[in-house]
Scaffold this motif. Structure first.
Motif, PDB file in Angstrom:
ATOM      1  N   SER A  73       0.833  -1.206   0.000  1.00  0.00           N
ATOM      2  CA  SER A  73       0.000   0.000   0.000  1.00  0.00           C
ATOM      3  C   SER A  73       0.866   1.253   0.000  1.00  0.00           C
ATOM      4  N   LEU A  74       1.930   1.255   0.788  1.00  0.00           N
ATOM      5  CA  LEU A  74       2.868   2.379   0.778  1.00  0.00           C
ATOM      6  C   LEU A  74       3.537   2.524  -0.583  1.00  0.00           C
ATOM      7  N   ASP A  75       3.824   1.395  -1.219  1.00  0.00           N
ATOM      8  CA  ASP A  75       4.436   1.438  -2.539  1.00  0.00           C
ATOM      9  C   ASP A  75       3.500   2.104  -3.544  1.00  0.00           C
ATOM     10  N   ARG A  76       2.199   1.845  -3.414  1.00  0.00           N
ATOM     11  CA  ARG A  76       1.223   2.491  -4.292  1.00  0.00           C
ATOM     12  C   ARG A  76       1.254   4.008  -4.089  1.00  0.00           C
ATOM     13  N   ILE A  77       1.288   4.441  -2.830  1.00  0.00           N
ATOM     14  CA  ILE A  77       1.323   5.872  -2.528  1.00  0.00           C
ATOM     15  C   ILE A  77       2.588   6.511  -3.079  1.00  0.00           C
ATOM     16  N   SER A  78       3.730   5.832  -2.920  1.00  0.00           N
ATOM     17  CA  SER A  78       4.988   6.352  -3.458  1.00  0.00           C
ATOM     18  C   SER A  78       4.911   6.503  -4.977  1.00  0.00           C
ATOM     19  N   GLY A  79       4.294   5.523  -5.616  1.00  0.00           N
ATOM     20  CA  GLY A  79       4.133   5.587  -7.070  1.00  0.00           C
ATOM     21  C   GLY A  79       3.274   6.755  -7.497  1.00  0.00           C
ATOM     22  N   TRP A  80       2.198   7.016  -6.764  1.00  0.00           N
ATOM     23  CA  TRP A  80       1.331   8.152  -7.081  1.00  0.00           C
ATOM     24  C   TRP A  80       2.094   9.469  -6.955  1.00  0.00           C
ATOM     25  N   ALA A  81       2.880   9.597  -5.884  1.00  0.00           N
ATOM     26  CA  ALA A  81       3.653  10.826  -5.692  1.00  0.00           C
ATOM     27  C   ALA A  81       4.653  11.015  -6.830  1.00  0.00           C
ATOM     28  N   SER A  82       5.308   9.920  -7.229  1.00  0.00           N
ATOM     29  CA  SER A  82       6.261   9.975  -8.326  1.00  0.00           C
ATOM     30  C   SER A  82       5.574  10.384  -9.626  1.00  0.00           C
ATOM     31  N   GLU A  83       4.404   9.842  -9.887  1.00  0.00           N
ATOM     32  CA  GLU A  83       3.656  10.179 -11.098  1.00  0.00           C
ATOM     33  C   GLU A  83       3.325  11.668 -11.146  1.00  0.00           C
ATOM     34  N   ALA A  84       3.005  12.244  -9.986  1.00  0.00           N
ATOM     35  CA  ALA A  84       2.690  13.676  -9.932  1.00  0.00           C
ATOM     36  C   ALA A  84       3.898  14.500 -10.365  1.00  0.00           C
ATOM     37  N   GLY A  85       5.077  14.079  -9.933  1.00  0.00           N
ATOM     38  CA  GLY A  85       6.290  14.800 -10.324  1.00  0.00           C
ATOM     39  C   GLY A  85       6.594  14.641 -11.793  1.00  0.00           C
ATOM     40  N   ARG A  86       6.451  13.435 -12.311  1.00  0.00           N
ATOM     41  CA  ARG A  86       6.766  13.184 -13.722  1.00  0.00           C
ATOM     42  C   ARG A  86       5.773  13.853 -14.658  1.00  0.00           C
ATOM     43  N   ALA A  87       4.560  14.090 -14.174  1.00  0.00           N
ATOM     44  CA  ALA A  87       3.551  14.752 -15.005  1.00  0.00           C
ATOM     45  C   ALA A  87       3.668  16.271 -14.955  1.00  0.00           C
ATOM     46  N   SER A  88       4.543  16.786 -14.105  1.00  0.00           N
ATOM     47  CA  SER A  88       4.657  18.225 -13.915  1.00  0.00           C
ATOM     48  C   SER A  88       5.756  18.806 -14.797  1.00  0.00           C
ATOM     49  N   SER A  89       5.796  20.112 -14.857  1.00  0.00           N
ATOM     50  CA  SER A  89       6.855  20.812 -15.581  1.00  0.00           C
ATOM     51  C   SER A  89       7.418  21.892 -14.668  1.00  0.00           C
ATOM     52  N   GLY A  90       8.533  22.447 -15.059  1.00  0.00           N
ATOM     53  CA  GLY A  90       9.147  23.489 -14.242  1.00  0.00           C
ATOM     54  C   GLY A  90      10.594  23.150 -13.945  1.00  0.00           C
ATOM     55  N   THR A  91      11.187  23.875 -13.018  1.00  0.00           N
ATOM     56  CA  THR A  91      12.576  23.643 -12.636  1.00  0.00           C
ATOM     57  C   THR A  91      12.677  22.367 -11.813  1.00  0.00           C
ATOM     58  N   TRP A  92      13.907  21.911 -11.620  1.00  0.00           N
ATOM     59  CA  TRP A  92      14.107  20.722 -10.789  1.00  0.00           C
ATOM     60  C   TRP A  92      13.529  20.928  -9.402  1.00  0.00           C
ATOM     61  N   ARG A  93      13.679  22.133  -8.862  1.00  0.00           N
ATOM     62  CA  ARG A  93      13.186  22.402  -7.506  1.00  0.00           C
ATOM     63  C   ARG A  93      11.659  22.386  -7.464  1.00  0.00           C
ATOM     64  N   GLU A  94      11.028  22.996  -8.432  1.00  0.00           N
ATOM     65  CA  GLU A  94       9.562  23.034  -8.475  1.00  0.00           C
ATOM     66  C   GLU A  94       8.986  21.623  -8.589  1.00  0.00           C
ATOM     67  N   ARG A  95       9.594  20.799  -9.426  1.00  0.00           N
ATOM     68  CA  ARG A  95       9.084  19.439  -9.618  1.00  0.00           C
ATOM     69  C   ARG A  95       9.336  18.571  -8.386  1.00  0.00           C
ATOM     70  N   LEU A  96      10.485  18.776  -7.747  1.00  0.00           N
ATOM     71  CA  LEU A  96      10.787  18.016  -6.540  1.00  0.00           C
ATOM     72  C   LEU A  96       9.836  18.407  -5.418  1.00  0.00           C
ATOM     73  N   GLU A  97       9.527  19.701  -5.316  1.00  0.00           N
ATOM     74  CA  GLU A  97       8.585  20.165  -4.295  1.00  0.00           C
ATOM     75  C   GLU A  97       7.202  19.567  -4.508  1.00  0.00           C
ATOM     76  N   ILE A  98       6.833  19.364  -5.768  1.00  0.00           N
ATOM     77  CA  ILE A  98       5.538  18.732  -6.055  1.00  0.00           C
ATOM     78  C   ILE A  98       5.494  17.323  -5.479  1.00  0.00           C
ATOM     79  N   VAL A  99       6.569  16.566  -5.653  1.00  0.00           N
ATOM     80  CA  VAL A  99       6.599  15.187  -5.162  1.00  0.00           C
ATOM     81  C   VAL A  99       6.559  15.128  -3.636  1.00  0.00           C
TER      82      VAL A  99
END
Length: 223
Positions: free
Chosen positions: A64-90
């Protein structure tokens, strides 16, 4: 597998379906502990059927935690912006998901998911730090700082939400609820900043910590 009871439904039981059920319970029953018995009732199957897919509850929590981690990662990969902005999204999404599913999120600091979602999240954090300009020991050191703070604090907020089911699951629980009956004049800095300190909530602490770490990344790259 067919459920027993007045509202019989057919459930195709597999690991994905079980994790879906766990997360649904964690969201809708935020103060309830994860048990195979309760999950079986929710899915309409005998609790023993879960053991064909997960050896024990710990394995189920990891998935279940792995699913949550995957969702957070997907949010970052779907985003745009600087490295910092995308990392903050995750890191922000990780905290939000931990609070949305507190019975699972509270285990994040002490349980290693060790699955594809977790690996994807680690890969994304490393990608962003490499893009920032880090490498070698500095890359691993800052990854450890970000990951450790993110998991520890988001887990702590989730645990508080789990313990206090009436509280909002948005990180707004006060970081310091009271200083008690002590005489604050004996602590002049606390006394001077009392109202500001009491206004700080868990998510504000989380954002401040992440921001401080990322500021350090930028200074290290510049140096």
């Amino acid at each position: 597998m067919v459920a027993s009871g007045p509202s019989t439904r057919r459930v195709r039981l597999d690991q994905r379906t079980i994790v879906d059920g766990v997360l649904e319970l964690a969201r809708t029953e935020p103060t309830s502990r994860v048990t195979f018995k309760r999950l079986g009732e929710h899915l309409g199957v005998d609790a023993s059927a879960m053991y064909r897919h997960f050896r024990n509850k710990d394995e189920l929590v990891r998935a279940s935690l792995d699913r949550i981690s995957g969702w957070a990662s997907e949010a970052g990969r779907a985003s745009s912006g600087t490295w910092r902005e995308r990392l903050e999204i995750v890191v922000t999404r990780t905290a939000e998901l931990s609070l949305e599913y507190p019975a699972i999120g509270k285990e994040g600091a002490v349980t290693d998911p060790a699955g594809p979602g977790d690996a994807s999240a680690v890969e994304f954090l490393l990608e962003m730090l490499v893009e920032a300009g880090l490498s070698g020991d500095a890359l691993i050191r800052f990854y450890a700082a970000i990951s450790g703070f993110m998991l520890a604090h988001s887990s702590a907020m989730a645990n508080e939400a789990f313990q206090r089911g009436h509280a909002a699951r948005d990180g707004s629980i006060p970081w310091i609820s009271t200083f008690g009956p002590i005489t604050l004049s004996d602590y002049p800095l606390v006394d001077a900043h009392r109202d500001a300190l009491l206004a700080v909530d868990g998510m504000a602490v989380y954002r401040a910590g992440v921001s401080a770490i990322l500021d350090s990344v930028e200074r290290a790259v510049t140096a």
